[in-house]
Enzyme design. Structure first.
Site, short mmCIF file in Angstrom:
data_model
loop_
_atom_site.label_atom_id
_atom_site.label_comp_id
_atom_site.label_asym_id
_atom_site.label_seq_id
_atom_site.Cartn_x
_atom_site.Cartn_y
_atom_site.Cartn_z
N LEU A 97 0.83 -1.20 0.00
CA LEU A 97 0.00 0.00 0.00
C LEU A 97 0.86 1.25 0.00
O LEU A 97 1.93 1.29 0.62
CB LEU A 97 -0.90 0.02 1.24
CG LEU A 97 -1.99 -1.04 1.32
CD1 LEU A 97 -2.73 -0.93 2.64
CD2 LEU A 97 -2.96 -0.92 0.16
N GLU A 128 -10.35 0.54 7.66
CA GLU A 128 -10.01 -0.69 8.39
C GLU A 128 -8.74 -0.50 9.21
O GLU A 128 -7.97 0.44 8.98
CB GLU A 128 -9.79 -1.86 7.40
CG GLU A 128 -10.89 -2.08 6.39
CD GLU A 128 -10.49 -3.12 5.35
OE1 GLU A 128 -9.58 -3.94 5.62
OE2 GLU A 128 -11.07 -3.11 4.25
N LYS A 130 -4.91 -1.44 10.10
CA LYS A 130 -3.75 -1.98 9.39
C LYS A 130 -3.01 -2.92 10.35
O LYS A 130 -2.28 -2.47 11.24
CB LYS A 130 -2.81 -0.88 8.90
CG LYS A 130 -1.68 -1.41 8.03
CD LYS A 130 -0.80 -0.29 7.50
CE LYS A 130 0.25 -0.86 6.56
NZ LYS A 130 1.11 -1.87 7.18
N ARG A 151 3.88 -13.02 0.81
CA ARG A 151 3.91 -12.03 -0.27
C ARG A 151 5.19 -12.13 -1.08
O ARG A 151 5.19 -12.01 -2.29
CB ARG A 151 3.81 -10.61 0.31
CG ARG A 151 4.08 -9.53 -0.74
CD ARG A 151 4.10 -8.14 -0.12
NE ARG A 151 2.75 -7.70 0.18
CZ ARG A 151 2.45 -6.79 1.08
NH1 ARG A 151 3.41 -6.27 1.81
NH2 ARG A 151 1.22 -6.41 1.29
N LYS A 303 -9.84 2.18 1.74
CA LYS A 303 -10.02 1.55 0.43
C LYS A 303 -11.30 2.05 -0.22
O LYS A 303 -12.34 2.13 0.45
CB LYS A 303 -10.11 0.02 0.56
CG LYS A 303 -8.92 -0.65 1.19
CD LYS A 303 -9.20 -2.14 1.37
CE LYS A 303 -8.06 -2.83 2.11
NZ LYS A 303 -8.39 -4.24 2.41
#
EC number: 6.5.1.2
Length: 699
Positions: A97, A128, A130, A151, A303
């Protein structure tokens, strides 16, 4: 450069040369911190420190786009997966992000969305937590969990399937029949479980974890799932990866509800907002309650709620345009400098480093800080033995903000005298015009630079030779087992027939270790073209630009032949490279200079004879506009310039900034200007906005 005091940096007033120095420095720091954080699970700095480092890099690159490839961290996600785990190619990239650090950043985020979508209101935004854990992707096929991965670098992750299955609350089957259904989330350990785990580690005489995030990362990345099963891991899911059912949910809000219905663990503390005020209010409320939470968070995430708008907004190479993380501020610490040493980089930059009495700031132990250059040491009057303040918020590294003069012992504090010669080879140091960094120009004979270049060559982002770490490289150089990069690939043969002291007989090596190293070296001989180009450590050629060069030249033979022609002043090749967005003048110049040095050409020639360099393979070549270079000019009525560019890139096109003989198509809007005239002169195909939209719809 040896110093980076961002309190004195005004980006708007930076010259290109000064900006280049800063970005050069950032490349070294970010690479070091990525290695420690993603691969070693032993961060040298906090997330906040790293975030500001990367944020400064991105802001400078935004102002000076031609510097984008001095370091490629504006294009980077995560870190190369460990060779200890099997690799998993993400069907859909796992991007990081973008970060915001103040209300203005979040306001700008909304404004950019409005401009991109050509709307005058704030779209609905899901707010939300993090979660500060390890990102993962879990794939279900026909409702059965078949694969889980970290990831990694965003494109390729580590296979942690069996480890994830040890988390009892994680569903191994779902009541769905979709061919592919991927969920994404964060693995974490609660604060209380973290304290208990460290008590257990201490009783067993094992190393303690520095914070819950590292404990979670270290636990899920165990080679033995039985060890993972003993760790109190938990998770939250919050997103989808690749799915075959694109109608599962139409909004982020709906997605979170449906994931919860499927019995996934979903953090329920999220809200739906449609204005900046309530978004910031959510952040402030979360910041107030942060210390009362059972788990670590390092900010909030915003988002765009509507998935159709998310699709339109798309993503950059590293992060989605439809989301941003608003990070919490960082802290300050105080500790003592025990020594100041010098390090020489692979390009000859000589940087002073302050060694510190280790200090823990927000869970991260910091034992050293870069002093950047002679000017910083002198301007702040930093001495060995001083107590100094480390400032994290707004700074790019564990920055020494100042000296605690009240605690200075004038009898024992020692001034650091910056040398005039290289600490490695005694070559006179020079400071190039427009720079503050002192450099050693003895690149071919300076052992420190040779060492750094070899370290770069075998690193995970390059040839990825596991088992050949920095200490071993230093040992091999010091004892003349190797002299240069090529010798690495002769190591096994020379060890059999040439060396009197066999490697396996040396303490700390052993026959199994040596044989494994030789095996890894042989495996590394098979390398893809872009990683080979990156491994050469050509100035201004990062991983992203190496991919662009590989895509342009296609084969190692063509890369070498064309680069040699470039070195002999082939204007056509130079013009072609400088007009590739993401390459440009700086990279073309450095590629030319690199191939003008005969020693570099000899090195590459030897490597080509040893290695098997795979031709460039671009996964997007089957797209409808692959290999087409398209230039846009003027203003567009129905879409923004940003969105129309994304449309082209999604179809595989390469978007250029200037019209040239390499341009395949010019798309013109209102007030097209000189590009239209040049395209007409060159006979390039020209279409207007309406024709472009029609063409895209037909494709």
């Amino acid at each position: 450069m040896n110093k980076l005091d961002i309190s004195t940096i005004n980006i708007e007033q930076l010259t290109s040369d000064h900006a280049k120095k800063i970005v050069d420095f950032l490349a070294l720091e970010l690479q070091k911190y990525d290695q420690a954080y993603y691969s070693d699970n032993n961060p040298l700095v906090t997330d906040a420190q790293y975030d500001v480092l990367k944020n400064l890099n991105n802001k400078i690159v935004a102002k000076f786009p031609h510097l984008a490839l001095v370091n490629d961290h504006s294009k980077k996600v995560g870190f190369t997966p460990s060779a200890q785990f099997s690799k998993v190619v993400h069907l859909k990239p796992m991007l990081s992000l973008a970060n915001g650090f103040c209300v203005e950043d979040i306001s700008n985020f909304i404004t950019k969305i409005q401009n991109f979508l050509k709307i005058d209101h704030c779209p609905k935004i899901v707010c939300e937590y993090k979660i500060d854990g390890l990102s993962f992707n879990a794939r279900y096929e026909y409702g059965v969990l078949t694969l889980a991965s970290t990831r990694g670098d965003g494109q390729i992750g580590e296979n942690i399937t069996e480890n994830l299955k040890t988390i009892q609350s994680f569903p191994q089957t779902l009541p769905i029949t979709d061919k592919v259904f991927e969920v994404r989330g964060e693995i974490y350990i609660t604060n209380n479980d973290f304290r208990v785990l460290n008590i257990q580690q201490q009783k067993l005489g094992k190393a303690l974890f520095s914070n819950p995030r590292n404990a979670a990362a270290g636990s899920i990345r165990q080679l033995d799932p039985a060890i993972t099963a003993q760790r109190p891991l938990k998770y939250f899911v919050y997103a989808l990866g690749e799915v075959t059912n694109h109608h599962f949910a139409s909004t982020q809000f709906e997605l979170l509800q449906k994931l919860s219905q499927l019995k996934f663990s979903v953090n329920t503390d999220y809200i739906l907002s449609d204005n900046l005020h309530s978004m910031i209010e959510f952040y402030n409320n979360v910041a107030t309650e942060r210390n009362n939470l059972a788990f670590e968070i390092d900010g909030v995430v915003y988002k765009v709620n509507d998935f159709a708008l998310q699709e339109r907004l798309g993503a950059t190479s590293t992060s989605p345009r439809f989301a941003i993380a608003y990070k919490f501020p960082a802290l300050i610490g105080r500790t003592k400098i025990t020594n100041i040493t010098l390090q020489v980089g692979k390009t000859g930059a000589v940087t002073p480093v302050a060694w510190l009495i280790p200090i823990n700031i927000a869970g991260v132990t910091i034992s050293r800080a870069t002093l950047h250059n002679k000017q910083e040491i002198e301007s702040k009057d930093i001495r060995i033995g001083d107590y100094v303040f480390l400032h994290r918020a707004g700074d790019v590294i564990p920055k020494i903000n100042g000296v605690d003069l009240s605690a200075r012992d004038t009898q024992s504090s020692e001034r650091f005298i910056f040398p005039t010669t290289c600490p490695s080879c005694n070559q006179n140091l020079v400071v190039n015009e427009g720079e503050t960094v002192a450099r050693c120009g003895n690149s071919l004979a300076c052992q420190a630079q040779i060492y750094e270049r070899i370290c770069h060559f075998v690193s995970k982002d390059a040839l990825n030779i596991d088992g050949l770490g920095k200490q071993r490289i230093q040992f091999l150089l010091d004892n003349k087992y190797i002299v240069n990069i090529v010798d690495i690939f002769l190591l096994e043969e020379n060890n059999k027939f040439l060396y009197s002291n066999k490697l396996e007989d040396i303490a700390g090596w052993g026959i199994k270790s040596v044989n494994k190293l030789f095996q890894n070296i042989n495996q590394a001989k098979n390398v893809i073209l872009d990683k080979f180009i990156y491994a050469l450590a050509i100035k201004h050629v990062g991983k992203y630009s190496a991919k662009l060069l590989a895509k342009e030249f296609k084969t190692a033979k063509n890369f070498i032949n064309q680069s040699l022609k470039l070195a002999n002043n082939a204007t056509e090749i130079y013009e072609k490279l400088r007009n590739i967005e993401g390459v440009g003048v700086k990279t073309a110049d450095q590629l030319k200079q690199f191939f003008m040095v005969s020693a570099n050409v000899n090195l590459i020639t030897k490597l080509v004879n040893i290695l098997t360099i795979q031709d460039w393979q671009y996964h997007g070549d089957n797209l409808l506009l692959s290999n087409q270079t398209i230039v846009f000019t003027g203003t567009f009525a129905t879409v923004s310039r940003s969105e129309i560019k994304v449309q082209a890139e999604k179809l595989g096109a390469k978007v250029g900034t200037q019209v040239s003989n390499n341009t395949d198509l010019l798309v013109v809007g209102n007030k097209a200007g000189n590009k239209l005239q040049k395209a007409q002169q060159l006979g390039i195909k020209i279409i207007n906005e309406e024709e472009w939209i029609k063409m895209v719809n037909e494709l």
